[in-house]
Write an enzyme that holds these catalytic residues in place. Structure first.
Site, PDB file in Angstrom:
ATOM      1  N   HIS A  82      48.947  23.366  35.567  1.00  0.00           N
ATOM      2  CA  HIS A  82      47.816  23.312  34.771  1.00  0.00           C
ATOM      3  C   HIS A  82      48.339  23.916  33.413  1.00  0.00           C
ATOM      4  O   HIS A  82      49.237  24.882  33.322  1.00  0.00           O
ATOM      5  CB  HIS A  82      46.716  24.365  35.432  1.00  0.00           C
ATOM      6  CG  HIS A  82      45.729  24.569  34.631  1.00  0.00           C
ATOM      7  ND1 HIS A  82      44.638  23.877  34.708  1.00  0.00           N
ATOM      8  CD2 HIS A  82      45.152  25.575  33.782  1.00  0.00           C
ATOM      9  CE1 HIS A  82      43.635  24.243  34.144  1.00  0.00           C
ATOM     10  NE2 HIS A  82      43.891  25.271  33.446  1.00  0.00           N
ATOM     11  N   HIS A 106      35.955  23.797  31.041  1.00  0.00           N
ATOM     12  CA  HIS A 106      36.090  23.543  32.472  1.00  0.00           C
ATOM     13  C   HIS A 106      35.045  23.227  33.222  1.00  0.00           C
ATOM     14  O   HIS A 106      34.931  22.589  34.408  1.00  0.00           O
ATOM     15  CB  HIS A 106      36.777  24.730  33.140  1.00  0.00           C
ATOM     16  CG  HIS A 106      38.246  25.231  32.821  1.00  0.00           C
ATOM     17  ND1 HIS A 106      38.504  26.161  31.902  1.00  0.00           N
ATOM     18  CD2 HIS A 106      39.333  24.407  33.068  1.00  0.00           C
ATOM     19  CE1 HIS A 106      39.684  26.144  31.712  1.00  0.00           C
ATOM     20  NE2 HIS A 106      40.404  25.226  32.305  1.00  0.00           N
ATOM     21  N   ARG A 181      33.765  51.132  26.122  1.00  0.00           N
ATOM     22  CA  ARG A 181      34.063  52.379  26.141  1.00  0.00           C
ATOM     23  C   ARG A 181      32.733  53.385  26.188  1.00  0.00           C
ATOM     24  O   ARG A 181      32.263  53.585  25.378  1.00  0.00           O
ATOM     25  CB  ARG A 181      34.949  52.831  24.975  1.00  0.00           C
ATOM     26  CG  ARG A 181      35.837  53.837  25.209  1.00  0.00           C
ATOM     27  CD  ARG A 181      35.155  55.373  25.505  1.00  0.00           C
ATOM     28  NE  ARG A 181      35.990  56.434  25.574  1.00  0.00           N
ATOM     29  CZ  ARG A 181      35.948  57.368  26.764  1.00  0.00           C
ATOM     30  NH1 ARG A 181      35.234  56.981  27.579  1.00  0.00           N
ATOM     31  NH2 ARG A 181      36.879  58.285  26.657  1.00  0.00           N
ATOM     32  N   CYS A 228      39.115  52.181  19.577  1.00  0.00           N
ATOM     33  CA  CYS A 228      39.131  53.369  20.086  1.00  0.00           C
ATOM     34  C   CYS A 228      40.299  54.202  19.913  1.00  0.00           C
ATOM     35  O   CYS A 228      41.713  53.961  19.631  1.00  0.00           O
ATOM     36  CB  CYS A 228      38.911  53.490  21.680  1.00  0.00           C
ATOM     37  SG  CYS A 228      38.908  54.904  22.229  1.00  0.00           S
ATOM     38  N   TYR A 366      38.415  63.676  19.750  1.00  0.00           N
ATOM     39  CA  TYR A 366      38.639  62.852  18.449  1.00  0.00           C
ATOM     40  C   TYR A 366      39.183  63.605  17.393  1.00  0.00           C
ATOM     41  O   TYR A 366      38.511  63.491  16.152  1.00  0.00           O
ATOM     42  CB  TYR A 366      37.440  62.159  18.376  1.00  0.00           C
ATOM     43  CG  TYR A 366      37.146  60.989  19.504  1.00  0.00           C
ATOM     44  CD1 TYR A 366      37.833  60.107  19.880  1.00  0.00           C
ATOM     45  CD2 TYR A 366      35.878  61.359  20.223  1.00  0.00           C
ATOM     46  CE1 TYR A 366      37.505  59.115  21.073  1.00  0.00           C
ATOM     47  CE2 TYR A 366      35.608  60.717  21.460  1.00  0.00           C
ATOM     48  CZ  TYR A 366      36.590  59.661  21.704  1.00  0.00           C
ATOM     49  OH  TYR A 366      36.146  58.860  22.838  1.00  0.00           O
TER      50      TYR A 366
HETATM   51  N1  LIG Z   1      25.809  56.262  22.829  1.00  0.00           N
HETATM   52  C1  LIG Z   1      27.237  56.154  22.690  1.00  0.00           C
HETATM   53  N2  LIG Z   1      28.015  55.587  21.693  1.00  0.00           N
HETATM   54  C2  LIG Z   1      29.192  55.196  21.870  1.00  0.00           C
HETATM   55  C3  LIG Z   1      29.963  55.730  23.097  1.00  0.00           C
HETATM   56  C4  LIG Z   1      29.277  56.370  24.021  1.00  0.00           C
HETATM   57  O1  LIG Z   1      29.810  56.674  25.267  1.00  0.00           O
HETATM   58  N3  LIG Z   1      27.942  56.431  24.017  1.00  0.00           N
HETATM   59  N4  LIG Z   1      31.328  55.538  22.894  1.00  0.00           N
HETATM   60  C5  LIG Z   1      31.827  55.563  21.621  1.00  0.00           C
HETATM   61  C6  LIG Z   1      33.412  55.242  21.830  1.00  0.00           C
HETATM   62  S1  LIG Z   1      34.455  56.671  22.114  1.00  0.00           S
HETATM   63  C7  LIG Z   1      33.962  53.856  21.352  1.00  0.00           C
HETATM   64  S2  LIG Z   1      35.478  53.628  21.359  1.00  0.00           S
HETATM   65  C8  LIG Z   1      32.926  52.916  20.778  1.00  0.00           C
HETATM   66  C9  LIG Z   1      33.156  51.733  21.844  1.00  0.00           C
HETATM   67  O2  LIG Z   1      32.449  50.499  21.446  1.00  0.00           O
HETATM   68  P1  LIG Z   1      32.296  49.234  22.431  1.00  0.00           P
HETATM   69  O3  LIG Z   1      31.988  49.726  23.932  1.00  0.00           O
HETATM   70  O4  LIG Z   1      31.227  48.433  22.052  1.00  0.00           O
HETATM   71  O5  LIG Z   1      33.809  48.723  22.333  1.00  0.00           O
HETATM   72  O6  LIG Z   1      31.702  53.217  21.142  1.00  0.00           O
HETATM   73  C10 LIG Z   1      31.276  54.570  20.686  1.00  0.00           C
HETATM   74  N5  LIG Z   1      29.893  54.844  20.910  1.00  0.00           N
HETATM   75 MO   LIG Z   2      36.588  55.738  21.684  1.00  0.00          MO
END
Ligand SMILES: Nc1nc2c(c(=O)[nH]1)N[C@H]1C(S)=C(S)[C@@H](COP(=O)(O)O)O[C@H]1N2
Ligand SMILES: [Mo]
Length: 443
Positions: A82, A106, A181, A228, A366
């Site tokens: 493939h 596919h 995340r 992230c 963070y």
């Molecule tokens: N309401 C809410 N926003 C959030 C989060 C969350 O847990 N709750 N996670 C944050 C973190 S740490 C990241 S890295 C990004 C990830 O966005 P994604 O899941 O769309 O990739 O959303 C952010 N915004």
């Molecule tokens: Mo994150």
């Protein structure tokens, strides 16, 4: 760099798993399935296999098995022939449907005919049913379906990244494999009753429905990368053990976001330049809550939010369609060039304030510290919240493949990503073929 440490209150059923049960388009009405499965059992000449048996065939050595619409297929021979045969291994041991959805090419008659030649059995009735069992006491019981190619770092809350080779396949990451995340369960938001509140401006509280957000403000699109803060933590762990989710190199993805400009909404809520004399931050509150009712929250500097360049979006679209549940349906903040954590999903409230968000994730997570700092000695107040992030460059995912190519072709293709934070461009990509002793500038 810290980031991604579990919230101390977040003790709701966290568990770590390597694999999700395969998603499947077999999730029809229960009755339909029962009838279908019974028919198969009476008429099929093929042996019945359990999901466990299918899952044990996930390599060329053990054989490569997949399921498709209840049938079990041994595609070991096929994999070798493939194009992109290594990629089909990602589906090994599970259902083919979600992969074919990703590579729409596919879904063609002749491919189905080819597949039928490899049929070896039927999936057991219980395993077909199992995928539908829902435990209602679980705050995570109504989580959205996820693509099985995602590498799961944590199931509840859901945290996952695409395999590097899928990430580097396309400039825009398909939403299904965009890294996810979540700190909390995904909230279910009714778009008809959804309300966004904007507070802290001379105009008083502005409340907007989803419809108003879409119609009162012109729609803008921005292609922006989200990363992230914990991306590539697994590599940091090789130097020194750190806390947090063990992300590989793909807690980063790229999408085209569509929505209203935050600047336009703040102006509609009464923002005037003199506000900047007393307010310095714009806080965002999510609609996702922990067991105590505390919501996810974060903030960004006011000047980024009201900049005339106006690239901060209240996004209701991702890659041309409504935001998926995992990415903040119906509205999320997109702050281009700024760390993922500030891009608040399931946005409920915007507060213009003299202070940063008081949330755990703004105050006690963070942030960056010196290597000598550990969790016992850290003083979170001593460091600013991460906003813009430094650049990242990926390694080629298959080192062995690269070496093999050098020997045969005297030429090497390196695939990966490069990204510069803060909205800045990638200036240069350097490549080393000798472990970093000498470098060449890539074209
Ligand atoms: N309401 C809410 N926003 C959030 C989060 C969350 O847990 N709750 N996670 C944050 C973190 S740490 C990241 S890295 C990004 C990830 O966005 P994604 O899941 O769309 O990739 O959303 C952010 N915004
Ligand atoms: Mo994150």
């Amino acid at each position: 760099v810290t980031g991604g440490r579990p919230h101390p209150l977040q003790n709701i059923g966290t568990c770590i798993t390597k694999r999700m049960p395969p998603l499947s388009s077999l999730m029809q009405a229960e009755q339909e399935d029962t009838i279908r499965v019974q028919t198969i059992e009476k008429t099929s000449a093929f042996p019945i296999f359990s999901q466990e048996e299918v899952t044990s065939h996930r390599s060329l050595e053990d054989g490569v098995w997949v399921t498709y619409k209840g049938g079990v297929y041994d595609i070991t021979e096929f994999v070798a022939m493939h194009p992109g045969g290594d990629k089909i291994l990602l589906a090994a041991g599970g259902a083919l449907e979600p992969f074919w959805a990703l590579y729409a090419v596919h879904n063609q008659e002749h491919v189905l005919e080819m597949l039928s030649e490899y049929k070896v059995g039927e999936l057991s009735a219980e395993d077909l049913k199992k995928q539908k069992t829902i435990k209602t006491s679980d705050p995570y019981s109504s989580e959205p379906e996820r693509h099985p190619v995602l590498r799961i770092n944590n199931l509840k809350p859901f945290n996952a990244e695409p395999p590097p080779e899928i990430l580097s396949d396309s400039f825009i990451t398909p939403s299904a494999v965009f890294f996810k995340r979540n700190h909390l369960p995904v909230p279910q938001v009714d778009p008809a009753s959804y309300q966004l509140q904007v507070e802290g401006l001379p105009g008083g509280v502005l409340t907007l429905s989803l419809e108003e957000l879409k119609t009162r403000f012109s729609k803008h699109t921005v292609t922006a990368t989200l990363q992230c803060a914990g991306n590539r933590r697994s590599e940091m762990n090789k130097v020194k053990q750190v806390k947090g989710l063990n992300w590989g190199i793909a807690a980063i993805s790229n999408a085209t976001w569509g929505g209203a400009r935050l600047r336009d909404v703040l102006l509609a809520a009464g923002y005037r330049p003199d506000v900047a004399q007393r307010a310095f931050h714009v806080q965002f509150e999510g609609l996702d809550k922990d067991v105590t009712g505390t919501t996810y929250g974060a903030s960004i500097p006011l000047n980024k939010a009201v900049s005339e360049e106006g690239d901060v979006l209240l996004a209701y679209e991702m890659n041309g369609v409504d935001l998926p549940a995992d990415h903040g349906y119906p509205v999320r903040v997109v702050v281009p060039g700024t760390v993922g954590a500030r891009n608040v999903k399931w946005l409920g409230k915007i507060i213009v304030s003299a202070d940063e968000s008081s949330s755990h994730w703004q105050q006690n997570d963070y942030k960056g510290f010196s290597p000598g700092t550990d969790w016992d000695t850290v003083d979170f107040k001593s460091a600013p919240a991460i906003q813009e992030l430094p650049s990242q460059v990926s390694h080629p995912p298959h080192q062995q493949t690269v070496l093999w190519l050098i020997a045969v072709l005297e030429e090497v293709a390196v695939k990966g990503y490069a990204w510069s934070g803060g909205g800045r461009e990638v200036v240069r990509v350097d490549v080393s073929l000798d472990g970093g002793n000498t470098w060449q500038v890539a074209n």
